[in-house]
Design a protein around this motif. Sequence first.
Motif, PDB file in Angstrom:
ATOM      1  N   UNK A 416       0.687  -1.317   0.053  1.00  0.00           N
ATOM      2  CA  UNK A 416       0.001   0.058  -0.077  1.00  0.00           C
ATOM      3  C   UNK A 416       0.751   1.185   0.007  1.00  0.00           C
ATOM      4  N   UNK A 417       0.548   1.917  -0.805  1.00  0.00           N
ATOM      5  CA  UNK A 417       1.441   3.437  -0.783  1.00  0.00           C
ATOM      6  C   UNK A 417       0.514   4.581  -0.348  1.00  0.00           C
ATOM      7  N   UNK A 418      -0.748   4.689  -0.461  1.00  0.00           N
ATOM      8  CA  UNK A 418      -1.655   5.899  -0.089  1.00  0.00           C
ATOM      9  C   UNK A 418      -2.888   5.516   0.369  1.00  0.00           C
ATOM     10  N   UNK A 419      -3.389   6.264   1.628  1.00  0.00           N
ATOM     11  CA  UNK A 419      -4.597   6.109   2.298  1.00  0.00           C
ATOM     12  C   UNK A 419      -5.191   7.404   1.806  1.00  0.00           C
ATOM     13  N   UNK A 420      -6.510   7.585   1.633  1.00  0.00           N
ATOM     14  CA  UNK A 420      -7.262   8.674   1.382  1.00  0.00           C
ATOM     15  C   UNK A 420      -8.374   9.035   2.346  1.00  0.00           C
ATOM     16  N   UNK A 421      -8.571  10.306   2.363  1.00  0.00           N
ATOM     17  CA  UNK A 421      -9.680  10.776   3.332  1.00  0.00           C
ATOM     18  C   UNK A 421     -10.649  11.797   2.368  1.00  0.00           C
ATOM     19  N   UNK A 422     -11.964  11.261   2.154  1.00  0.00           N
ATOM     20  CA  UNK A 422     -13.060  12.020   1.884  1.00  0.00           C
ATOM     21  C   UNK A 422     -13.565  13.238   2.665  1.00  0.00           C
ATOM     22  N   UNK A 423     -14.634  13.843   2.190  1.00  0.00           N
ATOM     23  CA  UNK A 423     -15.219  15.152   2.716  1.00  0.00           C
ATOM     24  C   UNK A 423     -15.348  15.013   4.127  1.00  0.00           C
ATOM     25  N   UNK A 424     -15.521  13.919   4.783  1.00  0.00           N
ATOM     26  CA  UNK A 424     -16.161  13.878   6.222  1.00  0.00           C
ATOM     27  C   UNK A 424     -14.873  14.258   7.303  1.00  0.00           C
ATOM     28  N   UNK A 425     -13.621  14.346   6.580  1.00  0.00           N
ATOM     29  CA  UNK A 425     -12.176  14.630   7.451  1.00  0.00           C
ATOM     30  C   UNK A 425     -12.375  16.130   7.790  1.00  0.00           C
ATOM     31  N   UNK A 426     -12.997  16.898   7.193  1.00  0.00           N
ATOM     32  CA  UNK A 426     -12.799  18.348   7.316  1.00  0.00           C
ATOM     33  C   UNK A 426     -13.816  18.664   8.384  1.00  0.00           C
ATOM     34  N   UNK A 427     -13.560  19.812   8.889  1.00  0.00           N
ATOM     35  CA  UNK A 427     -14.570  20.502   9.990  1.00  0.00           C
ATOM     36  C   UNK A 427     -15.603  21.092   9.324  1.00  0.00           C
ATOM     37  N   UNK A 428     -16.849  20.255   9.362  1.00  0.00           N
ATOM     38  CA  UNK A 428     -18.045  20.780   8.821  1.00  0.00           C
ATOM     39  C   UNK A 428     -17.998  20.931   7.291  1.00  0.00           C
ATOM     40  N   UNK A 429     -17.032  20.050   6.806  1.00  0.00           N
ATOM     41  CA  UNK A 429     -16.772  20.136   5.204  1.00  0.00           C
ATOM     42  C   UNK A 429     -16.132  21.645   4.868  1.00  0.00           C
ATOM     43  N   UNK A 430     -15.577  22.225   5.794  1.00  0.00           N
ATOM     44  CA  UNK A 430     -14.710  23.379   5.499  1.00  0.00           C
ATOM     45  C   UNK A 430     -13.408  22.708   5.062  1.00  0.00           C
ATOM     46  N   UNK A 431     -12.933  23.080   3.689  1.00  0.00           N
ATOM     47  CA  UNK A 431     -11.658  22.589   3.296  1.00  0.00           C
ATOM     48  C   UNK A 431     -10.458  23.234   3.857  1.00  0.00           C
ATOM     49  N   UNK A 432      -9.346  22.451   3.773  1.00  0.00           N
ATOM     50  CA  UNK A 432      -8.040  23.057   4.607  1.00  0.00           C
ATOM     51  C   UNK A 432      -8.247  22.925   6.078  1.00  0.00           C
ATOM     52  N   UNK A 433      -9.187  22.394   6.610  1.00  0.00           N
ATOM     53  CA  UNK A 433      -9.496  22.161   8.039  1.00  0.00           C
ATOM     54  C   UNK A 433      -9.492  20.629   8.265  1.00  0.00           C
TER      55      UNK A 433
END
Length: 929
Positions: A416-433
């Motif tokens: 495995x080389x890369x694990x991915x995070x979708x939109x739920x990783x951000x604070x209230x879907x505020x990107x760059x958070x």
Amino acid sequence: MAAALGRWPLWLTLCLGASLAVDRGNFKSCEQSGFCRRQRRIQPGNSPYQALLESLQLGPDVATIQLVNEVTQVPLLLELWGLTGNVTRLRIQELSPLRPRYRVPDVLLGDPPAERLEVTGRDEGTLELSLGPGGHRLLVTERPFRLDLLRQRELLCSVNARGLLVFEHQRRRRDSDPPKDPPGEEGAAQEGPEDGAGSTQSDKPAEPPAEPEEEPGAWEETFKTHTDSKPYGPTSVGLDFSLPGFEHVYGIPEHAESLRLRPTEGGDPYRLYNLDVFQYEVFTPMALYGSVPLLLAHRPRLSLGIFWLNAAETWVDIGSNTAGKTLFGKLLDYMQGGGETPQTEVRWMSESGVIDVFLLLGPQPADVTAQYGRLTGTQALPPLFSLGYHQSRWNYQDEADVEAVERGFEEHELPLDVLWLDIEHADGKRYFTWDPAKFPNPRGMLERLAARKRRMVSIVDPHIKVDGGYRVHTELRARDLYVKTKDGNDYEGWCWPGSSAYPDFTNPEMREWWANMFAFDQYEGSTEALYTWNDMNEPSVFSGPEVTMHKDARHFGGWEHRELHNIYGLYVHKATAEGLIRRSGGRLRPFVLSRAFFAGSQRYGAVWTGDNTADWEHLRISIPMCLSFGLAGLAFCGADVGGFFQNPGPELQVRWYQAGAFQPFFRAHAHLDTARREPWLLSPEHLALVRAALRRRYALLPTWYTAFYHCHRQGIPVMRPLWMEFPDDPHTFAMDDQYLLDRVLLVHPVTEPGARGVNVYLPGEGEVWYNDETHEQHRAPQTLYVPVTLSTIPVFQRGGTVIPRQDRPRRSTEAMKGDPFTLYVALSPQGTAQGDLYVDDGISFDYATKNAFLHRHFHFANGTLTSSSADPRGSMSSPAWLERVVILGVGRPESALLTTHGERGLGGFGVLGWVFGILGWVLRGVLGF
């Protein structure tokens, strides 16, 4: 997610995937698209356009001729270039427009170098131009206007032979005031891109008389509940191209379609309009997430391409025609014996802009892709880790979940080389958070992954939550960098965060700001181990017409969204890639995955086939879709392994891993509502098959990386259809269930449930192919029945090639650095083979800025394997060494000889410093060790 659906409006519920199939009613047909309907009702013949040959002006590199519509008397300007490298360009625009028309910027690498044109013949009603030293000539016919492009005496292509040229000139609407620019942009709409060479646009636009509406919808058009104001009226353009002798055409991605494009008579044309289409259907001309207006045509001994540089909504009709052939086409029939030869008709229709077309004249398939690469750029050389395996889903829940998934790959010995995070990783879907409860220590999470020689990708979408407490939103609003409505307000619509505003990425200031946001002190918690995914960048607007932005929204410079829609996603991709480069001081290569794309997107990273479904149809269609991407320059392509929607059974999941292992971008991804499907959740028997497919991918990474280097340098696809390598074999022209990796491996994934065998076509008169696993030799050409079990991936190495591999299982690409290489030498019937290996540090730009690379060429003949430099500029030290040489196609020789730069024996291996030992030299016969 399912429990929450009842709280959303119906339209958003459908967008979230509650429906089981795409609702075609949400998207326009040609009949519902006013300009497509108008143009398609025009019948061939009786073209109103005349070329005023006496207006010819011949400059050092461009010829201009005025055209006139004999019905409206509106003048147009035709510009013609003969470009170096067998490319012809033609552009048609209004001679005196009311306002500048949009000409697509930032796609071409620059002004293509042109040859000097000459007039080589004239007679009554016809003009002949020489296009340069390649022997190409252009015949311009006066009435009706037509262009015929010839190579020597051979007709290659006719333009407007069917009389379907359309140029809806700008006009004033009767009894109405001129449209006003948005507040703060008065006059900006008159400041279009700079005129190119040869343009003679008037400084004072003409004032044609007001004209009546041609039909309802010409000045205002309604689709469902949305009304498009069309303040500048109908401005569509269209043109037809006749291709004598051709019956196979390809390209114009993205469509869930066979590789060979089907005729569109009796149905809708192929549509190019970037749209967010959930659970798309297969074998349909409906638009999807990206658009590349490049079509390729192929027949024995000739390939050519048509690149239609227009970023507006575009429809492409494809048909066949014999009765309507030009005089030259009929002459071709006569010269070939009097029988009818095939002819393909291609008709392009765009809502706005100008006609700007590049005719790529080959003549070989690789020449066409190289010509396109010289215009728009070649595939960026990806970092090596990005060619490994990627694990994703919507969404890994928190840091503990990420750690458990990464540990699962370790415990089950899966690379495995890369694990991915979708939109739920951000604070209230505020990107760059980051969500402070789920991901309280993102830097620590990334550092732990990096310590295991793995990386992460997080999603950053181009819709910004309208929230006064969100720094990204407040800064963009303060800087006035959002797209505007037709009334000059910030454009807002619904997307994942709720009410969202849309950054205007067509504005260079916006792209600069966005790129700076990826700096480590701006994107809090990020490290060099974090890379980026741009989704929803069509742009997707859940509350908008066709789930996208209103066409009368306004962009930088006063341009309407209708004029540049298809290029929006490219700008997002470009700004993000620049941000990842900038954060490292320009040292490291970026990795950015983008869903939307346009011509030139290959310069910025990878793409994928979007939100597919876990069924066999979508597995099968992923092959021609990626082949079409590659033909259009987008070599770094893949499909969501397992299918994004719904749940695959174990057989389908295994087969998808096996297919994905032989596609350029290799990522598993799944919808929020699907069951978890990490490989170890399968039975032990199925898990072993997935592990074998993953390890097979990693063993071949040296071959993949070398193929990407060829693509980066030469513009030739990594994953390519058979006809590119066997252009005179008609059996290959429509094949899209098997393909070549570079020129060395033939791959035929198993894509049918319960399959017990597949028929594999082995091309090449007098060639041999070797089963990649059993090493059994097969003569070509033939159709070979290959028995299969669930463990079988039919792959064949081409005789006469050398393939480098790294066969030791490791956890990731970074863990493979310094591992030894094995060369698989597959002999031709003449007992020879050749191949190459490209090596650099896999991550930086040092290969380009410091020549820090090694490119070795291998040649085997007369029992001697020779290594030499394929590029003397390259120089770097490497801990790699050669462990084995496996020779396919010979018995057991008593001895073998290695030479390096004229030295004989098993000593050093030139610049590489590879070490040989007698135990590292392995000779295989036809069937094994």
